[in-house]
Write an enzyme that holds these catalytic residues in place. Structure first.
Site, PDB file in Angstrom:
ATOM      1  CG  HIS A  93       5.400   0.560   2.657  1.00 18.34           C
ATOM      2  ND1 HIS A  93       4.769   1.763   2.441  1.00 18.34           N
ATOM      3  CD2 HIS A  93       4.899   0.067   3.818  1.00 18.34           C
ATOM      4  CE1 HIS A  93       3.939   2.012   3.450  1.00 18.34           C
ATOM      5  NE2 HIS A  93       3.989   1.006   4.288  1.00 18.34           N
ATOM      6  CG  HIS A 114      -0.329   0.145   2.539  1.00 16.61           C
ATOM      7  ND1 HIS A 114      -1.032   0.445   3.684  1.00 16.61           N
ATOM      8  CD2 HIS A 114       0.965   0.030   2.948  1.00 16.61           C
ATOM      9  CE1 HIS A 114      -0.227   0.499   4.724  1.00 16.61           C
ATOM     10  NE2 HIS A 114       0.981   0.259   4.301  1.00 16.61           N
ATOM     11  CG  HIS A 174       2.830  -3.703   6.033  1.00 12.97           C
ATOM     12  ND1 HIS A 174       3.849  -3.336   6.882  1.00 12.97           N
ATOM     13  CD2 HIS A 174       2.311  -2.546   5.542  1.00 12.97           C
ATOM     14  CE1 HIS A 174       3.939  -2.012   6.917  1.00 12.97           C
ATOM     15  NE2 HIS A 174       3.024  -1.514   6.109  1.00 12.97           N
ATOM     16  CB  CYS A 195       3.858   5.353   4.957  1.00 16.07           C
ATOM     17  SG  CYS A 195       4.497   4.369   6.323  1.00 16.07           S
ATOM     18  CG  ASP A 217      -2.335 -13.388  -0.233  1.00 19.53           C
ATOM     19  OD1 ASP A 217      -1.564 -12.742   0.494  1.00 19.53           O
ATOM     20  OD2 ASP A 217      -2.059 -14.523  -0.666  1.00 19.53           O
TER      21      ASP A 217
END
Length: 290
Positions: free
Chosen positions: A173, A148, A175, A167, A213
């Protein structure tokens, strides 16, 4: 001054989900592989939460005494046992995680000032019981990986950087998100369940994990094209998305917890999010995220 203390214990036991009034085919349809003979086992982890006034020695209770009570009334009886046979209560209501927690409460409440019994069947599945009749809480955890970028579409790069720090970088980036979903409901007096676990996992997979995902949330999930996909906004979106499907399964969504990293997580309580919509407007700048 009142204080809540927690005591951890553990036991290993086996159980089987099987109702004799049903045929083998019906049990298999209802309970899946958990109906297979002779059953299966778990290393259960138990947390007992106790409340009381701090005494002159700085204790609520003598935890050595608490340990002995838990061993005498619970773990000493359940450890290395076949749960269906060890306590009479499990002859009427199957020893599901939520029902085991309920019966443990019943066994301990005459001896200890309980506020919660939490029982982990394994790290991704646990139940909480607080002494309210047949009401219990059931939690499962799962994960998804996604990227995101935290940047409001109506602001410049400099303005977004002031708000979101690194961010806001244009390429985003990623997670490895961990998601915990907690539902609330009444324990069925025969099956011991508040919800069908397989159906719950399928709902979470179909509505959240598969769509999210390995995506870039800002670009692949239409909702986040205008709404900044902070962990808070993602959790709120998940809560609003799961509420109705879970209700159709006969339980209520209670809480969504989204763990973005070991340092950052957020929780959304479904009752609070019912009247909450994600705000896509620009507010005053907040501290940059790190």
């Amino acid at each position: 001054m009142q204080c809540i203390v927690n005591r951890r214990a553990q036991f290993s036991a086996s159980h089987r989900y099987w109702l004799p009034e049903l045929s083998e085919t019906e049990n298999l349809e209802k309970f899946g592989l958990c109906s297979k003979f002779p059953g299966h086992g778990h290393n259960y982890v138990l947390f007992i939460s106790l409340v009381g006034e701090l005494d002159e020695y700085g204790m609520v209770l003598n935890l050595s005494d608490v340990k002995q009570v838990i061993k005498r009334e619970v773990t000493g009886q359940l450890d290395f046992s076949y749960l269906n046979d060890v306590w009479a209560e499990f002859g009427q209501t199957l020893p599901t995680t939520e029902n085991i927690a309920r019966v443990i409460w019943q066994r301990l409440s005459p001896h200890l000032p309980l506020v919660r019994v939490q029982l982990f069947e394994h790290p991704q599945l646990w139940a909480d019981y607080m002494g309210n009749g047949m009401e219990a809480y059931f939690s499962v955890s799962t994960h998804f990986s996604a990227a995101h970028r935290l940047a409001h579409p109506d602001l410049s790069l400099a303005e977004n950087t002031d708000i979101y720090g690194k961010c806001a970088r244009v390429n985003g980036h990623g997670h490895n998100y961990h998601l915990e979903v907690t539902v609330k409901g009444e324990i069925d007096p025969r099956t011991g369940m508040i919800i069908d676990l397989g159906a719950l996992n399928q709902v979470i997979t179909d509505y959240i994990v598969e769509p999210f995902d390995h995506t870039f949330l800002n670009k692949d999930i239409p909702f986040f094209s205008k709404v900044v996909p902070t962990a808070e906004n993602i959790a709120l979106y998940i809560s609003n998305t799961l509420r109705s499907p879970i209700q159709e399964l006969g339980a209520k969504l209670y809480k969504v917890k989204l763990i973005e990293s070991p340092n950052n997580s957020c929780e959304i309580y479904a009752a609070d999010s019912e009247t909450t919509t994600v705000n896509a407007t620009v507010s005053e700048p907040v501290l940059a995220r790190v």
